[in-house]
Design a protein around this motif. Structure first.
Motif, PDB file in Angstrom:
ATOM      1  N   TRP A 135       1.548  -0.552   1.833  1.00 32.84           N
ATOM      2  CA  TRP A 135       0.192  -1.068   1.742  1.00 32.84           C
ATOM      3  C   TRP A 135      -0.575  -0.318   0.655  1.00 32.84           C
ATOM      4  CZ3 TRP A 135      -0.966  -0.981   7.712  1.00 32.84           C
ATOM      5  CH2 TRP A 135      -0.323  -2.083   8.303  1.00 32.84           C
ATOM      6  N   ASP A 142       0.129  -6.115   2.137  1.00 33.12           N
ATOM      7  CA  ASP A 142      -1.119  -6.260   2.901  1.00 33.12           C
ATOM      8  C   ASP A 142      -1.412  -7.738   3.106  1.00 33.12           C
ATOM      9  OD1 ASP A 142      -2.398  -3.435   1.249  1.00 33.12           O
ATOM     10  OD2 ASP A 142      -2.418  -3.691   3.429  1.00 33.12           O
ATOM     11  N   ASP A 154      -5.467  -3.177   6.762  1.00 31.37           N
ATOM     12  CA  ASP A 154      -4.972  -3.112   8.139  1.00 31.37           C
ATOM     13  C   ASP A 154      -6.135  -3.153   9.128  1.00 31.37           C
ATOM     14  OD1 ASP A 154      -4.202   0.496   8.139  1.00 31.37           O
ATOM     15  OD2 ASP A 154      -5.714  -0.665   7.087  1.00 31.37           O
ATOM     16  N   HIS A 180      -0.169  -0.112  12.220  1.00 33.71           N
ATOM     17  CA  HIS A 180      -0.744   0.581  11.078  1.00 33.71           C
ATOM     18  C   HIS A 180      -0.495   2.081  11.142  1.00 33.71           C
ATOM     19  CE1 HIS A 180      -3.922   2.254  13.531  1.00 33.71           C
ATOM     20  NE2 HIS A 180      -4.509   2.791  12.500  1.00 33.71           N
TER      21      HIS A 180
END
Lengths: 475, 1020
Positions: A86, A430, A97, A151
């Motif tokens: 990410w 993402d 996230d 996450h």
């Protein structure tokens, strides 16, 4: 002695000239006239029980499957390679996230508000949208739940966030808002699921009784938990439903308050603000109603449910959307005021950075989407046009995503020490997970639309004039 | 269980079955199980189960189930999964002093460019793991720089050359010796055909060996060459003093220092010592300090030294000489060609120098032409510096020469075919020889070429023989420090690979028996005044006492040469060695590659440095620059110099003079390791600058052209800090990050740090700042704290690498640095105040503040970070799930997250390097500075077991890695609760302030405000 033929002294005779009431003052019906109990049940249950699934459903479901596979790929790569795929970094430890997490959780709030709060407030127009909205809440919470779980840097240890008896003799850290999130979101998911399910039981019984497919009958039968529709059952049902509504009502306010504490309890400028709880709750209701509109307007068209989800519903939802949108916009204004009035260099710079820094285009887009677009609802012409409502709702959806973007990375990327200033950019992973989570949502939604009645059949039956009259006589 | 010994027990079982595997195992179990003693055992242990064992089937099942516990029961040692049981045996005769778990320290010395600086190498179980400075060595006094700290990685570098090679094919040392014989035979006849090319050498043993070799092969020539040759200083000093001499500076005796493009705190053999000496006159202690020194810097590029100068003039490199002449003229030396610019400034400098006769010094930079060095010495003469603030000694080099000329002669001879054999010790002339020498074509004419080097680099690849060199930590040797002090270099570990040292190659060339380096060094010293006792003492101390070269009386010539013609036109290019990878020799050192350079904070490559105005001039405007730099991108430019063009990224650093461009060489390696050259996970950047480094312009010159290139789009740069301005208009106001004052202001108002910045209420020590609803948490035991003195921090990066070495911190590679994920626990923030043309610069090392009210602690959902009773913010790696809330909430952003699995678990050669007392973190875990808790605990344990009742840890017993490394002693660490500790005293200093104090984090790490000492006569 009463004489039947006697006319009262003060008799009002109708005048020959008709009073013409302008159309716009005529009350919009909550349900289109011309329906009977049977026609309602037929109309709604046919959508579920028909043998031939419309091609449109397959197309939609197929798309959702593709997106779910995108989700699977994103999650797989994430867990095997690391959270570094990410765009997060130092200083922006959270990015899409948490933006997406808050976005999804916020969306869920409309369902609970419609189901629970409008029930307690005796707003009967909720009946045609509450099942659908509550399902949307559940699916939104499911999509949202992906994020706190995945996450983390080491998601296989997520269970440590739960207070279970363990060999380490360690409780989790109860002072942490992320802990409160665990309780809030899990409570929300549980209560919403119960509420939704309990509400479904009479309709599941209807489907059980009407379905001709033996497999369907057995499954609906099991799910209906032996509902007979007897008075006793209805009595218990009403009590349970009311209780659950009572439980869910505070959740509308508390869940997103807790989520807002993720930020408000931190001390980053742009996060550390006491007005976050009402700001977030209003934003959640705003986003939720926007999402309900976004989904309901096409659904009612494709499933031909305009008679049940009437202009009244759409207009009411539009009004709620505008009202909460105005509260959200007020929050933006007040934030700017705080930045100036506080005299605090970090607060001031935070706001200046939002308006003139590298992410200023996000901020302006946000003002347009959340500040200007809801004001279209002042105009009845827009309020009563499904197309305009849809457009406004889409603006609101995007706007609420932008709001979380402005809150999270834009605050994080430039905080106290200029040496740690950086930038945040979402990566393809993402976006992949975000689109994928939408895919999961759509996947669940299409399953719901196909296999469960999207409108609460028994509740909407109470909207018929005959039911209203009977209802009125009882009280 | 009965105590009847005839009954079988499980341990015996294991012994019987122990080594057997597979089918045999089951068969032997079967056999065992039929034995009567087994039946008895079972009946004892499992009364109920033993009955059905009469039935064969049950027996087999039972044995299957039991086999596992049989295998494990009574396991005294774990067997290897693959088969052979390995016995581990503790030391029967333990090496002296070796206690497993406790490190030993050995004194040795690290050579760089010939000069050695004393180090103490920490050794865990026989392997060196960390480098510290040797407090007894005059060049170090305990401090270390980035090169010294990173040298440990050089030892364990997996890309180091491991075998003798001939054009890529593996050979042995004997093969080389064999190949050498015909060469030596010819050399005996034609000595002039044999050439030795080395770098600068100060080693007495090696020097003597070379001398003997030269005597053995008459006519043989010894050439010396290093890209950072120091020729200008050498020649300048020779012109001043009539011979090659060594200048040793004593900044602790100087009230006024003037630098002429000199970065004496970063460059040159004594720079660690010079930082220390300078800082002793710079630090301010309330009530004690009556005056501090003053430094004027005239420089052509921002340097660490210039960044803490009180007055700084950015000028073109060619103009420095004019300023030197102006100062000389002002002091009465006949020097034509003085500049007329900044006359007031120069006048102020001259007067200050005159006022401080005998306590002032002028230093010329190594890259400045010899005339400037001569001028500097003449000025020093005039201000009485010679013999006081600068001593002149004999040269520390074994054979000082003009290295450029030495190499030129070699190239000429190679081209003429006069060189029959070329033996090279270290160096990489194919890569770094001046471009106009065309070294490669000359090189290839030599029939026998042998290269001794650490890596199989560009030169080795073209040589007939490549011999892997031993690292300084693996071999014996000796060398001289900046003042001539000799250290015997002793190894910490046997050579890891088949390496050889220069002494061994010389031994081979001398034709004698294989003389080990130990024998060679020892023999030399025994013949030069050592005895057994002295030898041991020298090894123990790390210095040969009183071996510094004696100062000799000297007077500088005042015959200043006529000024050279001033160049004009275009940009003036300054070509300098890289602050991190030096001349390219450290290009494969990942720590140094990823270390943010002191002035630009750029990693992994070299860039073309320009001033803001110059950037505008070439078309790279302010707004575009701000936008691009903010995204860690920049544009490329074509740099044309002397007819050659290279394409380099452009970068702007405040303080660059206009129309000057600086570029560092060392990058753009083609071979020499995965990090240096081959594309790998680390994708290094960097451009080879040597192609534009010509012998007549080794340090650059005028006439450079810079043309912005837009066709290739933007280029990513791994800059760790692009926002360096703390001007209020750039950051929304005064954030009180750097609190500075002049010495005069300080004396008028010692509490100047209070009231700086908006909403700041003063230091943490006053009663007001303590106001809180909650009772103060008491720390009755130790209260660890740290104070960092920003007045003396030069931003040298020694502490950053020390921390990386001590705490097993991984590198992440350029791509990840561009994404802002570098892992350094300690970073040095460089801020500037004022105009970007010539700003005030401050360095602020930022470790974890160990806040008493840590914002990171309450937000961790799993309590992976908690507060210790001694004030440390502890990080529990194995509890961290990686939500990163702590990093978000940290206002200082000192926490580092392992976004990927950065730690290298696999490379075998890096495993021994790691500090065994510190966890190597995995993916998904947060880490940060721990105040070197492993050192704190080691000291506490040592104190606890000391004597009968134990004792309290004394001040100075715990030094954090950063504190120990700092050459300027800017970092002080200790127990605040100990009233005699240095840190407790510093906390009471009026200039003590906490960063972001008003957030009420109550950090244990605080700073002393930066105090400068500008000359009130000079403005600017």
């Amino acid at each position: 002695m009463a004489h039947k033929d006697e006319t009262p002294v003060h008799e009002v005779r109708p005048v020959t000239q008709e009073v013409r009431v302008p159309e716009r003052y005529l009350p919009t019906p909550t349900i289109e006239p011309g329906h009977s109990y049977a026609s309602i049940t037929d109309h709604i249950s046919t959508i579920v029980l028909r043998k031939k699934t419309p091609i449109g459903w397959f197309v939609g479901f197929g798309i959702s499957l593709i997106l779910v596979s995108v989700l699977t790929a994103s999650i797989g790569k994430l867990v095997f390679v690391g959270v570094g795929i990410w765009g997060i970094n130092h200083p922006a430890g959270w990015g899409m996230d948490i933006i997406n997490f808050v976005w999804w959780i916020g969306i869920g709030h409309a369902g609970t508000l419609i189901s629970a709060i409008l029930l307690l407030l005796r707003q009967e127009w909720r009946t045609s949208i509450n099942r659908f909205a509550e399902a949307m809440t559940l699916f939104a919470v499911a999509s949202a739940g992906l994020y706190p779980a995945l996450h983390t840097g080491r998601p296989w240890y997520d269970f440590w966030l739960f207070p279970y008896p363990n060999t380490m003799s360690l409780w989790p850290q109860f002072r942490s808002p992320l802990m409160w999130d665990v309780f809030a979101v899990s409570t929300y998911a549980t209560v919403s699921a119960l509420f939704w399910y309990v509400g479904l039981i009479p309709d599941l019984a209807t489907l059980r009784d009407r379905s001709t497919n033996i497999v369907a009958r057995k499954i609906y039968g099991m799910a209906a938990l032996g509902w007979r529709g007897s008075a006793k059952h209805w009595y218990r049902y009403e009590s349970a439903y009311l209780l659950l509504a009572g439980l869910s009502t505070p959740l509308v306010l508390s869940v997103h308050t807790i989520v807002s504490f993720d930020f408000a309890v931190a001390q980053i400028p742009g996060w550390h603000a006491t007005f976050f709880p009402p700001y977030f709750v209003a934003g959640a209701v705003f986003a939720g109603f926007a999402m309900v509109l976004t989904l309901a307007i096409p659904a009612r068209k494709f499933l031909k449910l305009e008679d049940f989800i009437t202009m009244k519903h759409l207009e009411n939802m539009g009004k709620v959307m505008m009202a909460t949108g105005l509260i959200v916009f007020y929050s933006y204004v007040i934030e700017a005021f705080f930045a100036y009035y506080s005299g605090n260099v970090y607060e001031r710079y935070m706001w200046l950075n939002r308006a003139t820094g590298p992410y200023k285009h996000m901020y302006y887009a946000l003002i347009v989407c959340n500040g200007l677009a809801p004001n279209l609802m002042w105009f009845k012409r827009f309020r009563t046009s499904p197309a305009m409502l849809l457009v406004t709702a889409m603006f609101a959806n995007v706007g609420m995503w932008l709001e979380r973007f402005v809150i999270i990375p834009t605050s994080l990327h430039r905080d106290f020490l200029p040496s740690s200033w950086g930038m945040y950019h979402g990566t393809i992973w993402d976006w992949g997970m975000y689109i994928g989570s939408m895919g999961l949502f759509l996947f669940l939604l299409f399953l719901f639309l196909r296999f469960l009645p999207m409108i609460s059949i028994f509740e909407i039956r109470t909207m018929l004039p005959e039911a209203q009259a009977a209802h009125g006589e009882e009280h | 269980m009965s105590d009847n010994k005839t009954t079988l027990d499980f341990r015996e079982f294991r012994e019987r079955i122990g080594d057997i595997r597979g089918k045999e195992y089951w068969r032997s179990l079967e056999d065992l199980s039929r034995g009567a003693d087994f039946e008895e055992l079972l009946q004892e242990e499992f009364p109920r189960q033993s009955a059905p064992l009469a039935n064969g089937v049950h027996r087999r099942d039972f044995m299957k189930l039991m086999s596992a516990s049989i295998a494990l029961a009574g396991a005294a040692s774990c067997t290897a999964p693959s088969g052979n049981s390995e016995k581990i045996v503790p030391y029967v005769r333990q090496p002296e002093d070796l206690i497993p778990g406790k490190p030993l320290f050995f004194a040795t010395a690290m050579p760089l460019a010939g000069y050695t600086t004393g180090v103490l190498a920490e050794s865990h179980m026989g392997r060196p793991t960390k480098i510290e400075g040797n407090p007894d060595h005059p060049s170090s006094l305990g401090g270390t720089d980035a090169y010294m700290q990173a040298s440990i990685l050089g030892l364990y570098d997996p890309d180091r050359s491991q075998v003798v090679r001939t054009f890529g094919e593996t050979r042995t040392w004997s093969d080389f010796i064999g190949a050498l014989q015909p060469v030596l035979k010819e050399a005996a006849v034609n000595g002039a055909g044999l050439r030795l090319l080395t770098q600068t050498i100060t080693s007495p043993t090696l020097g003597a060996a070379i001398a003997k070799l030269v005597a053995q092969y008459p006519g043989m020539q010894w050439h010396q060459w290093e890209p950072v040759s120091g020729d200008n200083a050498r020649e300048g000093l020779r012109a001043a003093f009539g011979g090659y001499v060594n200048a040793v500076y004593h900044f602790d005796k100087a009230n006024v220092v003037v630098t002429l493009d000199s970065d004496f705190m970063s460059d040159g053999p004594g720079h660690v010592r010079y930082s220390r000496d300078f800082s002793t006159r710079r630090r301010v202690r309330h009530g004690e300090t009556k005056s501090i020194n003053r430094m004027y810097a005239i420089e052509s590029s921002p340097t660490s030294t210039g960044s803490i100068a009180d007055h700084r003039l950015p000028v073109r490199p060619s103009q420095i000489e004019g300023y030197a002449r102006a100062i000389a003229a002002g002091l009465g030396i006949a020097a034509a060609g003085a500049t007329t610019e900044h006359a007031d400034w120069i006048g102020g400098v001259v007067r200050d120098l005159q006022r401080n006769h005998g306590a002032a010094v002028v230093v010329a930079g190594d890259d400045q032409p010899p005339a400037v060095h001569q001028l500097a010495m003449a000025i020093n003469q005039a201000i009485g510096a010679i013999g006081t603030t600068v001593s002149i000694t004999d040269s520390a080099e074994v054979s000082p020469v003009n290295q450029l000329e030495s190499l030129r002669r070699l190239v000429t001879d190679m081209n003429a075919g006069a060189v029959k054999a070329l033996i090279m010790f270290g160096g990489n002339p194919i890569f770094d020889a001046p471009a106009d020498f065309n070294f490669r074509s000359a090189f290839e004419k030599v029939p026998f070429r042998a290269h001794l080097s650490l890596y199989y680099d560009e030169t080795s690849m073209l040589s007939h023989w490549h011999i892997p060199e031993t690292h300084y930590l693996e071999t014996w040797g000796d060398g001289r420090g900046h003042d001539g002090t000799i250290t015997i270099q002793q190894p910490l570990i046997a050579p890891l690979y088949n390496g050889r040292s220069a002494i061994e190659v010389i031994g081979a060339m001398a034709g004698g028996m294989d003389q080990s380096p130990y024998d060679a060094v020892r023999a030399y010293w025994m013949a030069n005044g050592a005895n057994e006792l002295l030898w041991r003492k020298w090894l123990n101390d790390g210095v040969i006492a009183n071996s510094a070269l004696p100062a000799r009386s000297a007077s500088a010539s005042t015959a200043i040469p006529a000024p050279a013609a001033q160049p004009s036109g275009g940009f003036e290019l300054r070509i300098a060695h890289d602050p991190n990878i030096y001349d390219g020799r450290f290009a494969n050192n990942g720590w140094l590659q990823e270390l943010p350079k002191p002035q630009t904070k750029i990693t992994w490559e070299n860039v073309l440095l320009l001033s803001p105005k110059s950037a505008n001039d070439i078309g790279f405007g302010d707004q575009e620059r701000d936008d691009l730099f903010n995204e860690k991108h920049t544009l490329l430019a074509d740099l044309t110099f002397h007819g050659r063009t290279i394409r380099v990224p452009v970068w702007v650093v405040p303080g660059m003079p206009d129309n000057v461009a600086t570029i560092h060489f060392g990058y753009g390696r083609k071979h020499g390791g995965k990090i240096a050259a081959e594309r790998s996970d680390f994708t290094p950047g960097g451009v080879d600058v040597y192609p534009i480094r010509f012998s007549d312009a080794l340090h650059g010159g005028a006439g450079a052209q810079i043309k912005l290139v837009r066709s290739e789009g933007t280029y990513p740069i791994g800059c760790t800090q692009e926002h360096q301005s703390i001007n209020p208009k750039d950051v929304g106001g005064d954030r009180g990050i750097i609190r500075s004052a002049t010495f005069d202001e300080y004396q008028r108002n010692p509490h100047f740090v209070q009231g700086e910045g908006e909403g700041h209420e003063g230091t943490g020590e006053t009663a007001e700042a303590d106001a809180s609803m909650y009772p103060k948490y008491e720390y009755p035991g130790h209260a660890w704290a740290m104070v960092i003195d920003t007045s003396v921090c030069t931003g040298c990066n020694g502490c950053v690498i020390a921390c990386q070495s001590e705490n097993n911190i991984s590198i992440v590679g350029k791509e990840e640095v561009v994404r802002e994920r570098e892992m350094h626990w300690l970073r040095i923030d460089r801020y500037y105040k004022g105009s970007p043309e010539n700003p005030e610069v401050y360095h602020q090392p930022v470790p974890c503040m160990q806040c008493e009210n840590a914002p990171c602690e309450p937000v961790c959902p799993v309590e992976a970070t908690s507060h210790s009773g001694e004030g440390l913010n502890d990080m529990t790696y194995n509890r961290c799930v990686g939500t990163r809330y702590c990093s978000n909430n940290c206002p200082y952003k000192v926490r580092r997250f392992n976004f990927f699995h950065y730690a290298d678990y696999d490379t075998p050669s890096l495993k021994p390097m790691r500090n065994p007392d510190v966890t190597v973190r995995t993916r998904g875990v947060m880490e940060k500075c721990t105040y070197c808790v492993q050192r704190i605990n080691a000291a506490k344990i040592a104190a606890e077991i000391d004597g009968e009742k134990g004792r309290r840890v004394r001040d100075g017993e715990v030094t954090t890695a950063c504190q120990q490394a700092c050459p300027s002693e800017a970092i002080t660490f200790g127990d605040m609760n100990d009233p005699t500790s240095r840190v407790a005293a510093l906390k009471k200093e009026p200039a003590n302030y906490a960063l972001l104090q008003d957030l009420n984090t109550r950090p244990r790490t605080t700073y002393l405000g930066a105090i400068r000492n500008p000359n009130p006569e000079i403005r600017g």
